[in-house]
Write an enzyme that holds these catalytic residues in place. Structure first.
Site, PDB file in Angstrom:
ATOM      1  N   LYS A   1       0.847  -1.201   0.000  1.00  0.00           N
ATOM      2  CA  LYS A   1       0.000   0.000   0.000  1.00  0.00           C
ATOM      3  C   LYS A   1       0.879   1.247   0.000  1.00  0.00           C
ATOM      4  CE  LYS A   1      -1.820   2.839   2.724  1.00  0.00           C
ATOM      5  NZ  LYS A   1      -1.767   4.071   1.897  1.00  0.00           N
TER       6      LYS A   1
ATOM      7  N   CYS B   1      13.379  10.150   7.284  1.00  0.00           N
ATOM      8  CA  CYS B   1      13.413   9.498   8.599  1.00  0.00           C
ATOM      9  C   CYS B   1      14.782   9.648   9.237  1.00  0.00           C
ATOM     10  CB  CYS B   1      13.041   8.033   8.456  1.00  0.00           C
ATOM     11  SG  CYS B   1      13.918   7.206   7.131  1.00  0.00           S
TER      12      CYS B   1
ATOM     13  N   GLU C   1       9.996  14.976  16.127  1.00  0.00           N
ATOM     14  CA  GLU C   1      10.421  14.971  14.735  1.00  0.00           C
ATOM     15  C   GLU C   1       9.640  16.060  14.015  1.00  0.00           C
ATOM     16  OE1 GLU C   1       9.227  11.475  12.320  1.00  0.00           O
ATOM     17  OE2 GLU C   1      11.310  11.441  11.656  1.00  0.00           O
TER      18      GLU C   1
ATOM     19  N   GLU D   1       9.669   1.025  10.918  1.00  0.00           N
ATOM     20  CA  GLU D   1      10.701   2.044  10.689  1.00  0.00           C
ATOM     21  C   GLU D   1      10.011   3.384  10.863  1.00  0.00           C
ATOM     22  OE1 GLU D   1      12.442   4.700   9.460  1.00  0.00           O
ATOM     23  OE2 GLU D   1      12.699   3.981   7.402  1.00  0.00           O
TER      24      GLU D   1
HETATM   25  P1  NAI Z   1       1.610   7.998   8.531  1.00  0.00           P
HETATM   26  O1  NAI Z   1       2.435   7.144   9.423  1.00  0.00           O
HETATM   27  O2  NAI Z   1       0.192   8.185   8.934  1.00  0.00           O
HETATM   28  O3  NAI Z   1       1.617   7.388   7.038  1.00  0.00           O
HETATM   29  C1  NAI Z   1       2.525   6.422   6.569  1.00  0.00           C
HETATM   30  C2  NAI Z   1       1.779   5.340   5.827  1.00  0.00           C
HETATM   31  O4  NAI Z   1       0.863   4.701   6.719  1.00  0.00           O
HETATM   32  C3  NAI Z   1       0.928   5.831   4.645  1.00  0.00           C
HETATM   33  O5  NAI Z   1       0.947   4.874   3.604  1.00  0.00           O
HETATM   34  C4  NAI Z   1      -0.457   5.906   5.251  1.00  0.00           C
HETATM   35  O6  NAI Z   1      -1.479   5.777   4.286  1.00  0.00           O
HETATM   36  C5  NAI Z   1      -0.451   4.701   6.162  1.00  0.00           C
HETATM   37  N1  NAI Z   1      -1.418   4.750   7.252  1.00  0.00           N
HETATM   38  C6  NAI Z   1      -1.921   5.852   7.889  1.00  0.00           C
HETATM   39  N2  NAI Z   1      -2.799   5.486   8.843  1.00  0.00           N
HETATM   40  C7  NAI Z   1      -2.881   4.136   8.809  1.00  0.00           C
HETATM   41  C8  NAI Z   1      -3.609   3.169   9.562  1.00  0.00           C
HETATM   42  N3  NAI Z   1      -4.459   3.518  10.536  1.00  0.00           N
HETATM   43  N4  NAI Z   1      -3.431   1.863   9.283  1.00  0.00           N
HETATM   44  C9  NAI Z   1      -2.565   1.481   8.326  1.00  0.00           C
HETATM   45  N5  NAI Z   1      -1.853   2.344   7.579  1.00  0.00           N
HETATM   46  C10 NAI Z   1      -2.007   3.665   7.813  1.00  0.00           C
HETATM   47  O7  NAI Z   1       2.352   9.395   8.379  1.00  0.00           O
HETATM   48  P2  NAI Z   1       1.819  10.809   7.811  1.00  0.00           P
HETATM   49  O8  NAI Z   1       0.520  11.143   8.431  1.00  0.00           O
HETATM   50  O9  NAI Z   1       1.900  10.803   6.348  1.00  0.00           O
HETATM   51  O10 NAI Z   1       2.949  11.795   8.380  1.00  0.00           O
HETATM   52  C11 NAI Z   1       2.936  12.204   9.754  1.00  0.00           C
HETATM   53  C12 NAI Z   1       4.320  12.171  10.356  1.00  0.00           C
HETATM   54  O11 NAI Z   1       4.857  10.861  10.275  1.00  0.00           O
HETATM   55  C13 NAI Z   1       5.368  13.032   9.676  1.00  0.00           C
HETATM   56  O12 NAI Z   1       5.330  14.349  10.120  1.00  0.00           O
HETATM   57  C14 NAI Z   1       6.642  12.344  10.093  1.00  0.00           C
HETATM   58  O13 NAI Z   1       7.037  12.790  11.368  1.00  0.00           O
HETATM   59  C15 NAI Z   1       6.265  10.886  10.175  1.00  0.00           C
HETATM   60  N6  NAI Z   1       6.675  10.146   8.968  1.00  0.00           N
HETATM   61  C16 NAI Z   1       7.827   9.428   9.014  1.00  0.00           C
HETATM   62  C17 NAI Z   1       8.287   8.781   7.897  1.00  0.00           C
HETATM   63  C18 NAI Z   1       9.547   8.006   7.923  1.00  0.00           C
HETATM   64  O14 NAI Z   1      10.231   7.916   6.908  1.00  0.00           O
HETATM   65  N7  NAI Z   1       9.889   7.362   9.015  1.00  0.00           N
HETATM   66  C19 NAI Z   1       7.573   8.854   6.623  1.00  0.00           C
HETATM   67  C20 NAI Z   1       6.337   9.590   6.682  1.00  0.00           C
HETATM   68  C21 NAI Z   1       5.928  10.217   7.817  1.00  0.00           C
END
Ligand code: NAI
Ligand code: MG
Length: 485
Positions: free
Chosen positions: A180, A289, A388, A255
């Site tokens: 996904k 990240c 972060e 991660e």
């Molecule tokens: P997120 O963690 O919500 O999204 C990442 C992935 O998880 C996306 O594919 C999203 O569709 C999916 N997702 C969201 N809610 C879900 C759920 N309940 N069940 C299963 N999958 C789900 O992150 P978001 O909202 O895009 O960004 C928020 C913060 O997350 C950022 O400000 C940053 O701090 C962090 N982040 C960290 C990343 C990294 O590389 N470690 C990458 C993206 C965001």
């Protein structure tokens, strides 16, 4: 930008077919806020169909994936690395438009994606079990078996790179996949999936279900028939997917980002350190990240280092990805608003904005730009030192000696990466051992992406390792066979 761009299929990939979904969603260009495409918005039913297709492919009931030997998987992955490189221009254009990142970075990401397929292609037929000396009338061996259906939920910051990291490793080990991509950026992933199908990846080995996290993501994490889950994203969503997976005892790799420090000592080679400190936070507009988002600098050189960094920050320019400036926009309006609220609170708390970059005059209106900035004079324990920020914002702290540097480096719940800049060999190793994180870089930061190097976190940065051979092993489990003779 969009007129020259070839859009990938805008459907879901299920069982080797591109299928229309009941609902669709719009994806936008972060540099302009304008629509780029309308694509599939998968819900529980489509996710279930994708999991069933992956199950059947793994069981040998769909396509020929299950019959492929390790050598055949290796050969396909190696060929696919060439295919990615042959389509670098098209993929980089999609990545640049969809994420907003500067074109040079987008091209680098596509190269890294190809490198994952080459690395794991080379490794696929070299993944051995062991023989174990036991009683004399026994022969004991271990097999490294694929899990089965791997669910992969990936973020929007490095879609193509993380596709390479997860998909190449899981396929190399013989798994099938339901992936996904993130609702905010998935066009390069759809294009990579199209290339895989067009280059004879057997049906059902890779299924792609674009959609929202709370719909497609949540359905996938909670699906009773997945065998492994890898997730990259926020700690909060990481907790939710791990809880969902725990209902069916599905192992997870998480991660979850970081607040990684760069430690600069008075004896460091500053000509090497300072450009790397700026790059470490500016890359992908800080939405990385492993961003080096905290600078810890020794008191003796702090004033001159900050003065020098101020010059560098003031020279940074924000523009659309295709303009290839130092910094692109943030991914969406929500991320921009969240960061701006935190920066406003920091200023209200008396934190100094020592320098700011500029918006290029050519930057489109409507883009989600936040200017790169350097924050100093930060009270101990302030939010900007702990959370972060996921933007081009570097926070500076000053230390007296090695002991204080180590204490500050470890004063975080996260633990993904650390950079140490010093010429003192003993100090390099003492700190490398003392810092609580998954990767430590000495006199460099990031090892140029490090496809070959195990990567992952401790604490709030998550658990499990990806990249390198360790990442391949994590897509297998051991079976022990004991033969009495
Ligand atoms: P997120 O963690 O919500 O999204 C990442 C992935 O998880 C996306 O594919 C999203 O569709 C999916 N997702 C969201 N809610 C879900 C759920 N309940 N069940 C299963 N999958 C789900 O992150 P978001 O909202 O895009 O960004 C928020 C913060 O997350 C950022 O400000 C940053 O701090 C962090 N982040 C960290 C990343 C990294 O590389 N470690 C990458 C993206 C965001
Ligand atoms: Mg987008």
């Amino acid at each position: 930008m969009s007129h020259a761009m070839t859009l990938p299929p805008q459907q879901a990939l299920i069982g080797g077919q591109w299928v229309n979904t009941a609902a669709t969603m719009q994806v936008e260009a972060p540099a302009t806020g304008e629509p780029l495409a309308r694509i599939a918005r998968c819900q529980a039913e489509e996710v279930d169909a994708a999991v069933q297709a992956a199950r059947q492919a793994f069981a040998g009931q769909l396509g020929e994936w299950a019959s492929w030997s390790a050598r055949q998987r290796s050969e396909w992955l190696l060929r696919f690395a060439d295919v990615i490189e042959a389509h670098q221009e098209q993929l980089a254009q999609l990545e640049c438009a969809d994420t907003g990142k500067p074109m040079t970075q987008a091209k680098g990401d596509i190269s890294a994606c190809a490198r994952y397929f080459r690395f794991y292609g080379g490794a696929a037929d070299k993944l051995h079990g062991e023989t174990i000396p036991f009683e004399n009338d026994f022969a004991v061996m271990t097999l490294r078996e694929p899990y089965g259906v791997c669910a992969q939920i990936i973020p929007w910051n490095y879609p193509a790179q993380i596709f390479g990291r997860c998909v190449a490793a899981a396929l190399a080990a013989g798994n099938t996949i339901v992936l996904k991509p993130a609702e905010d950026a998935c066009l390069s992933v759809l294009c990579l999936a199209e290339l895989a199908v067009n280059h004879s990846l057997p049906a059902g080995a890779l299924n792609v279900v674009p959609g929202f996290g709370y719909e497609a993501g949540a359905s996938l994490a909670a699906h009773p028939q997945i065998d492994h889950l890898s997730f990259t994203g926020s700690p909060e969503t990481g907790t939710q997917v791990a809880q969902a997976a725990a209902q069916h005892h599905v192992p997870v790799t998480l991660e979850l980002g970081g607040k990684s420090p760069q430690l600069v000592f008075a004896d460091a080679d500053l000509d090497a350190a300072l450009p790397a400190v700026v790059r470490g936070i500016i890359q992908n507009a800080g939405q990385t990240c492993s961003a080096g988002s905290r600078l810890l600098v020794q008191r003796d050189i702090a004033e001159s280092v900050v003065a020098h960094l101020c010059e560098r920050f003031a020279a940074l320019r924000c523009d659309a990805g295709e303009a290839d400036a130092s910094c692109g926009p943030l991914i969406n309006a929500r991320q921009k608003a969240k960061l701006e609220a935190r920066l406003a609170a920091a200023e209200a708390d008396g934190i100094c904005v020592a320098a700011r970059g500029q918006l290029a005059s050519s930057a489109p209106v409507g883009g989600h730009f936040v200017l790169p900035q350097l924050l100093t004079d930060i009270p101990d324990g302030h939010e900007v030192l702990k959370e972060e920020l996921f933007g081009p914002v570097l926070v500076v702290q000053v230390f007296e000696d090695e002991a204080e540097a180590l204490a500050l480096a470890n004063a975080t719940d996260f633990g993904l990466c650390a950079g140490i800049w010093t010429r003192d060999g003993g100090r390099q190793l003492r700190l490398a051992k003392g810092i609580r994180s998954g990767q430590v870089f000495i006199n460099n930061y990031g090892a140029a992406g490090g496809v070959e190097l195990p990567f992952g976190g401790v604490g709030r940065s998550g658990h499990g390792r990806e990249k390198g051979f360790e990442g391949l092993r994590s897509y297998t489990r051991i079976k022990t066979i004991a033969i009495k003779h």
